[in-house]
Design an enzyme around this catalytic site. Sequence first.
Site, PDB file in Angstrom:
ATOM      1  N   LYS A 172      19.016  35.173  29.066  1.00  0.00           N
ATOM      2  CA  LYS A 172      20.436  35.364  29.042  1.00  0.00           C
ATOM      3  C   LYS A 172      20.585  36.533  27.936  1.00  0.00           C
ATOM      4  CE  LYS A 172      23.854  33.865  26.191  1.00  0.00           C
ATOM      5  NZ  LYS A 172      24.655  35.076  26.484  1.00  0.00           N
ATOM      6  N   GLU A 175      27.028  38.426  26.174  1.00  0.00           N
ATOM      7  CA  GLU A 175      27.984  38.816  27.417  1.00  0.00           C
ATOM      8  C   GLU A 175      28.324  40.239  27.243  1.00  0.00           C
ATOM      9  OE1 GLU A 175      30.629  35.848  25.628  1.00  0.00           O
ATOM     10  OE2 GLU A 175      31.602  37.160  24.624  1.00  0.00           O
ATOM     11  N   GLY A 225      19.835  36.092  17.078  1.00  0.00           N
ATOM     12  CA  GLY A 225      21.251  35.900  16.833  1.00  0.00           C
ATOM     13  C   GLY A 225      21.697  35.686  15.425  1.00  0.00           C
ATOM     14  N   GLY A 226      22.870  35.252  15.280  1.00  0.00           N
ATOM     15  CA  GLY A 226      23.412  34.953  13.993  1.00  0.00           C
ATOM     16  C   GLY A 226      22.863  33.518  13.564  1.00  0.00           C
ATOM     17  N   THR A 229      25.095  30.213  14.826  1.00  0.00           N
ATOM     18  CA  THR A 229      24.469  29.981  16.048  1.00  0.00           C
ATOM     19  C   THR A 229      22.981  29.252  15.941  1.00  0.00           C
ATOM     20  OG1 THR A 229      25.638  31.905  16.767  1.00  0.00           O
ATOM     21  CG2 THR A 229      24.410  30.468  18.629  1.00  0.00           C
ATOM     22  N   GLY A 230      22.174  29.865  15.308  1.00  0.00           N
ATOM     23  CA  GLY A 230      20.843  29.498  15.111  1.00  0.00           C
ATOM     24  C   GLY A 230      20.654  28.132  14.502  1.00  0.00           C
ATOM     25  N   GLU A 247      15.100  34.125  15.416  1.00  0.00           N
ATOM     26  CA  GLU A 247      15.387  35.152  14.574  1.00  0.00           C
ATOM     27  C   GLU A 247      16.677  35.601  14.115  1.00  0.00           C
ATOM     28  OE1 GLU A 247      12.672  37.172  13.985  1.00  0.00           O
ATOM     29  OE2 GLU A 247      11.340  35.952  15.200  1.00  0.00           O
ATOM     30  N   CYS A 281      19.391  43.519  12.351  1.00  0.00           N
ATOM     31  CA  CYS A 281      19.357  42.446  11.342  1.00  0.00           C
ATOM     32  C   CYS A 281      18.585  42.608  10.149  1.00  0.00           C
ATOM     33  CB  CYS A 281      18.678  41.293  12.196  1.00  0.00           C
ATOM     34  SG  CYS A 281      17.196  41.906  12.827  1.00  0.00           S
ATOM     35  N   GLU A 378      26.178  38.222   5.611  1.00  0.00           N
ATOM     36  CA  GLU A 378      25.744  39.560   6.291  1.00  0.00           C
ATOM     37  C   GLU A 378      27.163  39.946   7.148  1.00  0.00           C
ATOM     38  OE1 GLU A 378      24.176  38.464  10.317  1.00  0.00           O
ATOM     39  OE2 GLU A 378      22.333  40.060   9.813  1.00  0.00           O
TER      40      GLU A 378
HETATM   41  P1  NDP Z   1      25.423  35.299  18.140  1.00  0.00           P
HETATM   42  O1  NDP Z   1      24.654  34.527  17.309  1.00  0.00           O
HETATM   43  O2  NDP Z   1      26.746  35.261  18.382  1.00  0.00           O
HETATM   44  O3  NDP Z   1      24.844  35.530  19.668  1.00  0.00           O
HETATM   45  C1  NDP Z   1      23.674  35.765  20.031  1.00  0.00           C
HETATM   46  C2  NDP Z   1      23.331  35.133  21.481  1.00  0.00           C
HETATM   47  O4  NDP Z   1      23.442  33.972  21.424  1.00  0.00           O
HETATM   48  C3  NDP Z   1      24.086  36.041  22.458  1.00  0.00           C
HETATM   49  O5  NDP Z   1      23.495  36.177  23.595  1.00  0.00           O
HETATM   50  C4  NDP Z   1      25.232  34.630  22.672  1.00  0.00           C
HETATM   51  O6  NDP Z   1      25.935  34.720  23.696  1.00  0.00           O
HETATM   52  C5  NDP Z   1      24.240  33.392  22.548  1.00  0.00           C
HETATM   53  N1  NDP Z   1      25.273  32.241  21.995  1.00  0.00           N
HETATM   54  C6  NDP Z   1      26.240  31.998  21.228  1.00  0.00           C
HETATM   55  N2  NDP Z   1      26.594  31.058  20.923  1.00  0.00           N
HETATM   56  C7  NDP Z   1      25.577  30.234  21.541  1.00  0.00           C
HETATM   57  C8  NDP Z   1      25.331  28.851  21.676  1.00  0.00           C
HETATM   58  N3  NDP Z   1      26.225  27.842  21.268  1.00  0.00           N
HETATM   59  N4  NDP Z   1      24.243  28.440  22.613  1.00  0.00           N
HETATM   60  C9  NDP Z   1      23.300  29.034  23.068  1.00  0.00           C
HETATM   61  N5  NDP Z   1      23.637  30.863  22.980  1.00  0.00           N
HETATM   62  C10 NDP Z   1      24.650  30.971  22.281  1.00  0.00           C
HETATM   63  O7  NDP Z   1      25.069  36.752  17.415  1.00  0.00           O
HETATM   64  P2  NDP Z   1      25.514  38.151  18.052  1.00  0.00           P
HETATM   65  O8  NDP Z   1      25.241  38.398  19.309  1.00  0.00           O
HETATM   66  O9  NDP Z   1      26.749  38.468  17.363  1.00  0.00           O
HETATM   67  O10 NDP Z   1      24.337  39.072  17.246  1.00  0.00           O
HETATM   68  C11 NDP Z   1      24.505  39.271  15.816  1.00  0.00           C
HETATM   69  C12 NDP Z   1      23.360  38.627  15.305  1.00  0.00           C
HETATM   70  O11 NDP Z   1      22.111  38.729  15.844  1.00  0.00           O
HETATM   71  C13 NDP Z   1      23.477  39.089  13.664  1.00  0.00           C
HETATM   72  O12 NDP Z   1      23.714  37.896  12.840  1.00  0.00           O
HETATM   73  C14 NDP Z   1      22.053  39.564  13.511  1.00  0.00           C
HETATM   74  O13 NDP Z   1      21.310  39.235  12.327  1.00  0.00           O
HETATM   75  C15 NDP Z   1      21.091  38.638  14.396  1.00  0.00           C
HETATM   76  N6  NDP Z   1      20.162  39.458  14.898  1.00  0.00           N
HETATM   77  C16 NDP Z   1      18.898  39.159  14.274  1.00  0.00           C
HETATM   78  C17 NDP Z   1      17.552  39.695  14.747  1.00  0.00           C
HETATM   79  C18 NDP Z   1      16.451  39.203  14.229  1.00  0.00           C
HETATM   80  O14 NDP Z   1      15.302  39.807  14.477  1.00  0.00           O
HETATM   81  N7  NDP Z   1      16.192  38.353  13.286  1.00  0.00           N
HETATM   82  C19 NDP Z   1      17.831  40.881  15.494  1.00  0.00           C
HETATM   83  C20 NDP Z   1      18.967  41.080  15.991  1.00  0.00           C
HETATM   84  C21 NDP Z   1      20.156  40.660  15.537  1.00  0.00           C
HETATM   85  P3  NDP Z   1      27.454  35.752  23.956  1.00  0.00           P
HETATM   86  O15 NDP Z   1      27.541  36.504  22.699  1.00  0.00           O
HETATM   87  O16 NDP Z   1      27.105  36.437  25.138  1.00  0.00           O
HETATM   88  O17 NDP Z   1      28.593  34.557  23.777  1.00  0.00           O
END
Ligand code: NDP
Length: 486
Positions: A172, A175, A225-226, A229-230, A247, A281, A378
């Site tokens: 996935k 979006e 991701g964030g 969410t993580g 991550e 990140c 962040e």
């Molecule tokens: P999000 O956590 O919002 O989203 C990341 C992904 O998770 C997207 O595909 C999103 O879908 C999906 N998602 C959101 N909510 C859920 C859920 N409840 N269950 C499952 N999947 C979900 O992060 P962002 O997209 O805003 O990305 C930025 C973040 O990513 C920053 O905090 C950054 O630090 C982190 N990041 C970390 C990295 C690392 O290597 N440690 C590298 C790059 C980024 P959708 O957006 O389509 O709704």
Amino acid sequence: MAQDHVYINGKWYKGEGEKRAVINPSNEEVIIEINEASQQQTVEAIQAARHAFQYTDWPSNPARRIAVLRQLADLLEQNAETFAAIETLNTGKPIRESRLDVSDSIQCLRYYADFVEQRTIEEKKRTDGTTSKVIEEPIGVCALIVPWNFPLLLGIWKLAPALAAGNTVVFKPSELTPLSFIELTKLIDSIGLPPGVFNLVLGSGSPVGETLVTHPDVEKISFTGGTKTGRWIYEQCARGLKRVSLELGGKSPLLIFDDADLTSTVEWALFASFFNQGEVCVAASRILVQRRVYNSFIDQLTQRLASLRIGDPFAENTEMGPLISSSHLKKVETYIQIGLQEGAVLLQGGERIKERGYYLTPAVFTHVRQDMRIVQEEIFGPVITLQTFEHDNEAIGLANDTIYGLAAGIFSRDLERAERIAGKLRAGTIWINSYHTPYVDAPWGGMKQSGIGRELGPQGFAAFTETKHVNISQHGKSLGWYPSRS
Ligand code: NDP
């Protein structure tokens, strides 16, 4: 077919979920409208992956997997410029940076093909006459969920080791940035994997991401991701004791000591902080400068910032493009207001520069306190804070004083001191006198609330395997009860 963007069990389908316009962040125009996957289609993708794991030879045929990864790398290489252009169109990142993402992706696919080829099974003869084999097996169905800042590269960092290890996958993308993985799926389709080994579902966190995380047939979640969410995903995984890699976010410090060469350090600092518009990140968002060189550093930094080339991401000399979306731009601007309200001084930047496109000039804050939100949280955009320190321990204390532990940078001519300080910093990656480069064979990930587990290298492969011990005895030789063992 042109409208079919959901890929399940080796076939393209029209999404039955929401309709979404994918926006070009440099001019706010609609690139394409996508029909996203429904919850039902997401479940079908999981079932297809489960079926492929159970009934095809994919998990037990490393030679086939090696060939597929190499073929995919070759196809990506042949189409490298197309993929770079798609990534720049969808994310707004400068084209030179997209090219780097594509070439790092190719390298990653080849690395894990070689890794599987060179793997051996650990075998031990025992004094009781038995033989032990320790075998790394795939986990099963893996959900790979990635964000929008490096859609292709972060996807490949998961996909390559997941497939290399013999798992089946439901992928996935964010979006906001599905385009490069739709294109990659076309390449995967042309190779002819067993149906169900790779599935692509487009859609937002809810319902598509949540369905992947909570479905009992998904055995491993690999998420970038964030942190918020993580944390939610980690809680869900605890219920089913699912394997999980996270991550997450960062608030990485860059420590500049007074013996560093300031001119080159300023150049590195800009790169560390504003590469990919600061939407990284590991971006160095907190610059800590030893007091004796603080004023000279600021002078050189502000001079160089004035000449930073912000604009059309397709122009070859552009150094910074637009932010990803209107809502993210507003979020970053809100943080700039928070910084001002907290009493920090905005030395420069934080301004929109074009009527169309989500452009923002790099914002530099001084006179910050460690407890301010702009130091602790962040922001994920082109905003940095500058702080000073007198001595090593003060630098270490400030550097470690956030919930995050993803990365850090140290600039000093004294490598002995730099390595000693690296040993004290709570971060998963530390660059001394450089920044940002990921190495495909070196682990990548965070300490503290920046994540769980590591990607890349052998650790990135191990994250997609289960370890099995098989103990073999000649039939009829053992008495069965209380055999001697060692
Ligand atoms: P999000 O956590 O919002 O989203 C990341 C992904 O998770 C997207 O595909 C999103 O879908 C999906 N998602 C959101 N909510 C859920 C859920 N409840 N269950 C499952 N999947 C979900 O992060 P962002 O997209 O805003 O990305 C930025 C973040 O990513 C920053 O905090 C950054 O630090 C982190 N990041 C970390 C990295 C690392 O290597 N440690 C590298 C790059 C980024 P959708 O957006 O389509 O709704």
